[in-house]
Each structure stands twice: as structure tokens, then as C-alpha cells.
Design an enzyme around this catalytic site. Structure first.
Site, PDB file in Angstrom:
ATOM      1  N   ASP A 101       2.525   0.957  -3.571  1.00  0.00           N
ATOM      2  CA  ASP A 101       2.367  -0.008  -4.654  1.00  0.00           C
ATOM      3  C   ASP A 101       3.205  -1.167  -4.499  1.00  0.00           C
ATOM      4  O   ASP A 101       3.183  -1.624  -3.277  1.00  0.00           O
ATOM      5  CB  ASP A 101       2.397   0.551  -6.084  1.00  0.00           C
ATOM      6  N   TYR A 230       5.680  -8.948 -10.714  1.00  0.00           N
ATOM      7  CA  TYR A 230       4.400  -9.653 -10.799  1.00  0.00           C
ATOM      8  C   TYR A 230       4.577 -11.302 -11.067  1.00  0.00           C
ATOM      9  O   TYR A 230       4.019 -11.937 -10.689  1.00  0.00           O
ATOM     10  CB  TYR A 230       3.477  -9.106 -11.869  1.00  0.00           C
ATOM     11  N   HIS A 295      -4.949   6.000  -7.356  1.00  0.00           N
ATOM     12  CA  HIS A 295      -3.969   5.077  -7.102  1.00  0.00           C
ATOM     13  C   HIS A 295      -2.488   5.922  -6.766  1.00  0.00           C
ATOM     14  O   HIS A 295      -1.796   5.592  -5.757  1.00  0.00           O
ATOM     15  CB  HIS A 295      -3.609   4.260  -8.082  1.00  0.00           C
TER      16      HIS A 295
END
Length: 316
Positions: A101, A230, A295
Site C-alpha cells: 500500500d 494522501y 487488498h
């Protein structure tokens, strides 16, 4: 688990918590969102028993590592700087690198900036994303996936934290870790994460004890540190202009689940399978697509992931 040792290490102006076990060549594990060193618990135990020294930090902003206040302190230069400083402090010249990730994104950059420190990379979930000099990442996401796409929703400081706090930490952790919907997540502001249905019961590979550990650490720290990665997407784009077009020159194995949301981002499958990834990562030796796996593959398929890592790095 009681054999895993914990330490606080000074690096790059912060104090970083690391979990480590074993002796031998070093494997450095980098977690993602919303994760911790704990994400790698199975791999730490498995690979240390096969003759490796395994180190998994809580990355900047997570768990028992410092969380600087400004989102501008979470760029790729900060994160890779933290990791170089960690290796220098521990007196380690080179490592095998493993990422998942956001940890995978940081691992790609680590190899781009400092290939001299990396023997080989096993990266999972997030594919290398070459810098597009013509458009910033968040703008591109808005164009392709809309304003409700989760990475766009995460941009405004405080807004998503409020949403998460209304939902409660436990619901957020369960929602992320148990999700098996491969569609890129879009969450309208008026619904929010607070308005999503309760997550399903835990799969067999996650225990209440696991959830409780994550919840305790995110209750203590909050989500802002992780969300700040982010918020640096566009800032990273600006700062990494000098590396535009540069190839990653370390041996690489890439692993992704076929139910992983990142595998279903527009253009990603084609990039991986039609030669795009190989163009930018010329020493890419293996691509593994795990069938029926979502994921959080390091926890969902721990034995297989450990075996994939071992089979690759033992060549070196």
C-alpha cells in the site's frame, strides 16, 4: 510474538518505533494505511525463522512513531529520509525491501532515490506510478474517478477526520481491513464513511485481538498522520520533478491480489501486463497475481506472501 523486540530510534528529526526479530541479512518491511508494523507480524515470525533479521517500523505519523503536525512534513523525501536515517542509526548498509500500500509507494521511491541501499524489492498491491509531468495526481484522480473518489475526499485536512470520528475507529478499521469490493472506493460527502453499512463479520485471518490492537493505536494517535500521505500527493509530484522518467534499477518482484482495489484503478492492469511496468522497472523479474485475494494480502495470505518473499530474496 513475545520474541519480537521493540525499540524507539532517533531518525531525521523524529523518534521512530521499530519492531524487530532475528539475525542475518536484513529485511525492511513498510506498511500502508490504515496499518502499522503489526501488519507484518506473520512475515516477521516466518522469515526470521529462516535466517533473516526482520525490521518493521511504524512509519511517520503512525502508532508509536512521532507524528509531526503539518501535512507538508509527510512527503516522500521525509519518509525515505526517515528510513535512510533508520538504517544509518542501526549501522545497516543494505536491505531487502518489502512494501504494501503506501509502504509500497514509499518503497518504489526509496529504490528510485537510493538504489545503493537496496539489494532487492518485493512490492505488493501498489504498482509503480511514473510521474506524469503534465498533470498533478489529485487532478488526474478527479478527472478519471470524480470528487467522491476516496483519495480526493482525503485531501481537505480535518474533514475526513470528523467523518471517521463519527463512524468510530473500530468501524473504520473493520471497514478497511475486511473490504473485498474491487471497485475503486467512492464515498459521497453527504453519506460519508459514517453512513456506510456496518462491515461484515471478521474473516478467519483476522481476530478480534488483531482489530483491538489496530483500534487501540489509532485511538491513541488518530488517523491524521496516515491521511497526510494522501495530502502530499501533489506536493510529492512537485518535489520529484528531477526524477521524471528515471527507471528503478533494483531487482523486483511484484505481487497483487485480483480483488485488490488498486489492481482495478483505470489503466493499471494494462500497465502491468502490457510492458509499461517493465519499461520503468527493467529488472522486474516476477509479477504474481493472487486469485481471489483482496487488498490486505499480507494478512489474508500470510504463508503464501512469506514464501513469495523468501523464494525471491534467497536468490541474492
Amino acid at each position: 510474538m513475545e520474541n519480537i523486540q521493540h525499540a524507539i530510534v532517533p531518525t531525521n528529526g523524529i523518534k521512530m518505533h521499530i519492531a524487530s526479530i532475528g539475525t542475518g541479512p536484513v529485511i525492511l518491511f513498510l506498511h500502508g494505511f490504515p496499518e502499522l508494523w503489526y501488519t507484518w507480524r506473520h512475515q516477521l515470525l516466518s522469515l526470521s525463522s529462516l535466517g533473516y533479521r526482520c525490521i518493521a517500523p511504524d512509519l511517520r505519523g503512525y502508532g508509536d512513531t512521532d507524528a509531526p503536525p503539518s501535512f507538508t512534513q509527510y512527503t516522500v523525501l521525509h519518509i525515505v529520509g526517515d528510513l535512510v536515517g533508520l538504517l544509518d542509526y542501526l549501522g545497516i548498509d543494505q536491505v531487502f525491501l518489502v512494501g504494501h500500500d503506501w509502504g509500497a509507494s514509499m518503497a518504489w521511491y526509496f529504490c528510485l532515490f537510493r538504489p545503493d541501499r537496496i539489494k532487492a524489492l518485493v512490492n505488493t498491491s501498489v504498482v509503480f506510478s511514473p510521474r506524469n509531468p503534465h498533470v498533478k495526481p489529485v487532478e488526474r484522480f478527479r478527472q478519471v474517478l470524480g470528487d467522491d473518489f476516496y483519495m480526493c475526499r482525503f485531501q481537505e485536512p480535518g474533514e475526513i477526520e470528523d467523518d471517521f470520528s463519527q463512524a468510530g475507529t473500530e468501524k473504520i478499521i473493520r471497514r478497511f481491513l475486511t473490504s473485498r469490493n474491487p471497485k475503486p472506493p467512492c464515498v459521497p460527502k453527504e453519506i460519508g464513511f459514517r453512513g456506510l453499512p456496518d462491515p461484515p463479520s471478521l474473516p478467519p485471518w483476522l481476530s478480534e485481538e488483531d482489530i483491538n490492537y489496530y483500534v487501540s493505536k489509532f485511538n491513541q494517535k488518530g488517523f491524521t498522520g496516515g491521511l497526510n500521505y494522501y495530502r502530499c500527493l501533489d506536493l510529492n509530484w512537485e518535489l520529484t520533478a528531477p526524477w521524471t522518467g528515471l527507471q528503478i534499477k533494483v531487482p523486483v518482484k511484484f505481487i497483487v491480489g485480483d480483488l485488490d482495489i488498486t489492481y482495478h484503478f483505470p489503466g493499471v492492469k494494462e500497465f502491468i501486463h502490457n510492458g509499461g511496468l517493465k519499461k520503468y522497472v527493467p529488472f522486474l523479474q516476477e509479477v504474481v497475481v493472487m486469485e481471489g485475494v483482496a487488498h490486505f494480502l499480507t494478512e489474508e495470505k500470510p504463508e503464501e506472501i512469506s514464501a513469495h518473499i523468501y523464494d525471491f530474496i534467497e536468490k541474492f
